[in-house]
Design a protein around this motif. Sequence first.
Motif, PDB file in Angstrom:
ATOM      1  N   GLY A 144       0.817  -1.211   0.000  1.00 27.72           N
ATOM      2  CA  GLY A 144       0.000   0.000   0.000  1.00 27.72           C
ATOM      3  C   GLY A 144       0.848   1.257   0.000  1.00 27.72           C
ATOM      4  O   GLY A 144       0.550   2.231  -0.701  1.00 27.72           O
ATOM      5  N   ALA A 145       1.925   1.240   0.775  1.00 31.90           N
ATOM      6  CA  ALA A 145       2.815   2.398   0.835  1.00 31.90           C
ATOM      7  C   ALA A 145       3.513   2.631  -0.502  1.00 31.90           C
ATOM      8  O   ALA A 145       3.644   3.769  -0.961  1.00 31.90           O
ATOM      9  CB  ALA A 145       3.836   2.214   1.955  1.00 31.90           C
ATOM     10  N   VAL A 146       3.943   1.561  -1.147  1.00 32.66           N
ATOM     11  CA  VAL A 146       4.593   1.684  -2.454  1.00 32.66           C
ATOM     12  C   VAL A 146       3.590   2.173  -3.496  1.00 32.66           C
ATOM     13  O   VAL A 146       3.917   3.019  -4.338  1.00 32.66           O
ATOM     14  CB  VAL A 146       5.248   0.348  -2.877  1.00 32.66           C
ATOM     15  CG1 VAL A 146       5.703   0.387  -4.332  1.00 32.66           C
ATOM     16  CG2 VAL A 146       6.429   0.034  -1.970  1.00 32.66           C
ATOM     17  N   ASN A 147       2.362   1.673  -3.427  1.00 30.25           N
ATOM     18  CA  ASN A 147       1.321   2.148  -4.347  1.00 30.25           C
ATOM     19  C   ASN A 147       1.068   3.640  -4.152  1.00 30.25           C
ATOM     20  O   ASN A 147       0.883   4.380  -5.123  1.00 30.25           O
ATOM     21  CB  ASN A 147       0.025   1.364  -4.164  1.00 30.25           C
ATOM     22  CG  ASN A 147       0.096  -0.018  -4.750  1.00 30.25           C
ATOM     23  OD1 ASN A 147       0.958  -0.323  -5.571  1.00 30.25           O
ATOM     24  ND2 ASN A 147      -0.799  -0.886  -4.314  1.00 30.25           N
ATOM     25  N   GLY A 148       1.041   4.085  -2.904  1.00 27.73           N
ATOM     26  CA  GLY A 148       0.861   5.510  -2.627  1.00 27.73           C
ATOM     27  C   GLY A 148       2.002   6.341  -3.178  1.00 27.73           C
ATOM     28  O   GLY A 148       1.785   7.425  -3.732  1.00 27.73           O
ATOM     29  N   LEU A 149       3.221   5.843  -3.027  1.00 28.60           N
ATOM     30  CA  LEU A 149       4.401   6.532  -3.567  1.00 28.60           C
ATOM     31  C   LEU A 149       4.312   6.610  -5.092  1.00 28.60           C
ATOM     32  O   LEU A 149       4.528   7.673  -5.678  1.00 28.60           O
ATOM     33  CB  LEU A 149       5.668   5.802  -3.140  1.00 28.60           C
ATOM     34  CG  LEU A 149       6.972   6.301  -3.737  1.00 28.60           C
ATOM     35  CD1 LEU A 149       7.279   7.724  -3.283  1.00 28.60           C
ATOM     36  CD2 LEU A 149       8.111   5.358  -3.356  1.00 28.60           C
ATOM     37  N   MET A 150       3.971   5.488  -5.721  1.00 30.29           N
ATOM     38  CA  MET A 150       3.844   5.473  -7.178  1.00 30.29           C
ATOM     39  C   MET A 150       2.787   6.465  -7.631  1.00 30.29           C
ATOM     40  O   MET A 150       2.991   7.207  -8.597  1.00 30.29           O
ATOM     41  CB  MET A 150       3.490   4.060  -7.648  1.00 30.29           C
ATOM     42  CG  MET A 150       3.285   3.935  -9.131  1.00 30.29           C
ATOM     43  SD  MET A 150       4.815   4.240 -10.029  1.00 30.29           S
ATOM     44  CE  MET A 150       4.323   3.792 -11.675  1.00 30.29           C
ATOM     45  N   LEU A 152       4.848   3.455 -18.832  1.00 28.82           N
ATOM     46  CA  LEU A 152       5.073   3.507 -17.385  1.00 28.82           C
ATOM     47  C   LEU A 152       3.946   2.823 -16.623  1.00 28.82           C
ATOM     48  O   LEU A 152       4.190   2.036 -15.698  1.00 28.82           O
ATOM     49  CB  LEU A 152       5.201   4.959 -16.925  1.00 28.82           C
ATOM     50  CG  LEU A 152       6.472   5.689 -17.296  1.00 28.82           C
ATOM     51  CD1 LEU A 152       6.340   7.165 -16.990  1.00 28.82           C
ATOM     52  CD2 LEU A 152       7.653   5.097 -16.560  1.00 28.82           C
ATOM     53  N   ILE A 153       2.733   3.115 -16.999  1.00 29.19           N
ATOM     54  CA  ILE A 153       1.581   2.530 -16.298  1.00 29.19           C
ATOM     55  C   ILE A 153       1.517   1.021 -16.532  1.00 29.19           C
ATOM     56  O   ILE A 153       1.300   0.257 -15.585  1.00 29.19           O
ATOM     57  CB  ILE A 153       0.274   3.226 -16.733  1.00 29.19           C
ATOM     58  CG1 ILE A 153       0.289   4.661 -16.209  1.00 29.19           C
ATOM     59  CG2 ILE A 153      -0.944   2.466 -16.226  1.00 29.19           C
ATOM     60  CD1 ILE A 153      -0.792   5.547 -16.783  1.00 29.19           C
ATOM     61  N   ARG A 154       1.766   0.579 -17.752  1.00 27.38           N
ATOM     62  CA  ARG A 154       1.756  -0.864 -18.030  1.00 27.38           C
ATOM     63  C   ARG A 154       2.830  -1.588 -17.227  1.00 27.38           C
ATOM     64  O   ARG A 154       2.582  -2.673 -16.680  1.00 27.38           O
ATOM     65  CB  ARG A 154       1.944  -1.121 -19.511  1.00 27.38           C
ATOM     66  CG  ARG A 154       0.690  -0.896 -20.301  1.00 27.38           C
ATOM     67  CD  ARG A 154       0.849  -1.371 -21.726  1.00 27.38           C
ATOM     68  NE  ARG A 154      -0.418  -1.150 -22.416  1.00 27.38           N
ATOM     69  CZ  ARG A 154      -0.502  -0.914 -23.710  1.00 27.38           C
ATOM     70  NH1 ARG A 154       0.578  -0.865 -24.440  1.00 27.38           N
ATOM     71  NH2 ARG A 154      -1.681  -0.714 -24.255  1.00 27.38           N
ATOM     72  N   SER A 155       4.027  -1.028 -17.155  1.00 24.33           N
ATOM     73  CA  SER A 155       5.100  -1.692 -16.412  1.00 24.33           C
ATOM     74  C   SER A 155       4.779  -1.760 -14.935  1.00 24.33           C
ATOM     75  O   SER A 155       5.104  -2.731 -14.255  1.00 24.33           O
ATOM     76  CB  SER A 155       6.444  -1.001 -16.646  1.00 24.33           C
ATOM     77  OG  SER A 155       6.473   0.266 -16.040  1.00 24.33           O
ATOM     78  N   TYR A 156       4.096  -0.762 -14.417  1.00 25.50           N
ATOM     79  CA  TYR A 156       3.733  -0.765 -12.997  1.00 25.50           C
ATOM     80  C   TYR A 156       2.638  -1.789 -12.711  1.00 25.50           C
ATOM     81  O   TYR A 156       2.642  -2.440 -11.665  1.00 25.50           O
ATOM     82  CB  TYR A 156       3.266   0.627 -12.554  1.00 25.50           C
ATOM     83  CG  TYR A 156       2.852   0.644 -11.105  1.00 25.50           C
ATOM     84  CD1 TYR A 156       3.800   0.519 -10.095  1.00 25.50           C
ATOM     85  CD2 TYR A 156       1.522   0.751 -10.734  1.00 25.50           C
ATOM     86  CE1 TYR A 156       3.431   0.498  -8.769  1.00 25.50           C
ATOM     87  CE2 TYR A 156       1.149   0.730  -9.422  1.00 25.50           C
ATOM     88  CZ  TYR A 156       2.108   0.607  -8.429  1.00 25.50           C
ATOM     89  OH  TYR A 156       1.736   0.583  -7.126  1.00 25.50           O
ATOM     90  N   LEU A 157       1.703  -1.943 -13.624  1.00 24.68           N
ATOM     91  CA  LEU A 157       0.583  -2.831 -13.393  1.00 24.68           C
ATOM     92  C   LEU A 157       0.911  -4.306 -13.593  1.00 24.68           C
ATOM     93  O   LEU A 157       0.097  -5.172 -13.262  1.00 24.68           O
ATOM     94  CB  LEU A 157      -0.604  -2.438 -14.288  1.00 24.68           C
ATOM     95  CG  LEU A 157      -1.224  -1.080 -13.979  1.00 24.68           C
ATOM     96  CD1 LEU A 157      -2.298  -0.748 -15.000  1.00 24.68           C
ATOM     97  CD2 LEU A 157      -1.784  -1.053 -12.572  1.00 24.68           C
ATOM     98  N   LYS A 158       2.084  -4.627 -14.108  1.00 26.95           N
ATOM     99  CA  LYS A 158       2.472  -6.044 -14.318  1.00 26.95           C
ATOM    100  C   LYS A 158       2.641  -6.738 -13.003  1.00 26.95           C
ATOM    101  O   LYS A 158       2.990  -6.259 -12.016  1.00 26.95           O
ATOM    102  CB  LYS A 158       3.763  -6.117 -15.108  1.00 26.95           C
ATOM    103  CG  LYS A 158       3.558  -5.848 -16.571  1.00 26.95           C
ATOM    104  CD  LYS A 158       4.840  -6.061 -17.306  1.00 26.95           C
ATOM    105  CE  LYS A 158       4.621  -5.830 -18.783  1.00 26.95           C
ATOM    106  NZ  LYS A 158       5.807  -6.068 -19.555  1.00 26.95           N
TER     107      LYS A 158
END
Length: 91
Positions: A47-53, A85-91
């Motif tokens: 959750g913290a990493v998602n918030g940072l992203m 960027l969004i695709r690489s994050y969602l993998k």
Amino acid sequence: MPHSPEEKKKVLARIRRIRGQCEGLERALDAGADCAPVLQQIAAIRGAVNGLMSEVLESHLREQFGQAAHCDDDRAARVAEMTGLIRSYLK
């Protein structure tokens, strides 16, 4: 990347908190903690990493799309970059 000193300070504080959470997870694993608290800590880190992203991505979006593109090719390049960027994050 956050560019203002205030945004940079905020992001670095988030990273330090995430580091602390990871260190806590490492200590828990090293001590042989039960699975439930370990899983809860992993979820908190995620959750913290998602918030940072989210925060860094929002800053980047404002920077890239806050001003008009010079031409259609420039706009297409910006969109392609963000999509990647969004695709690489969602993998």
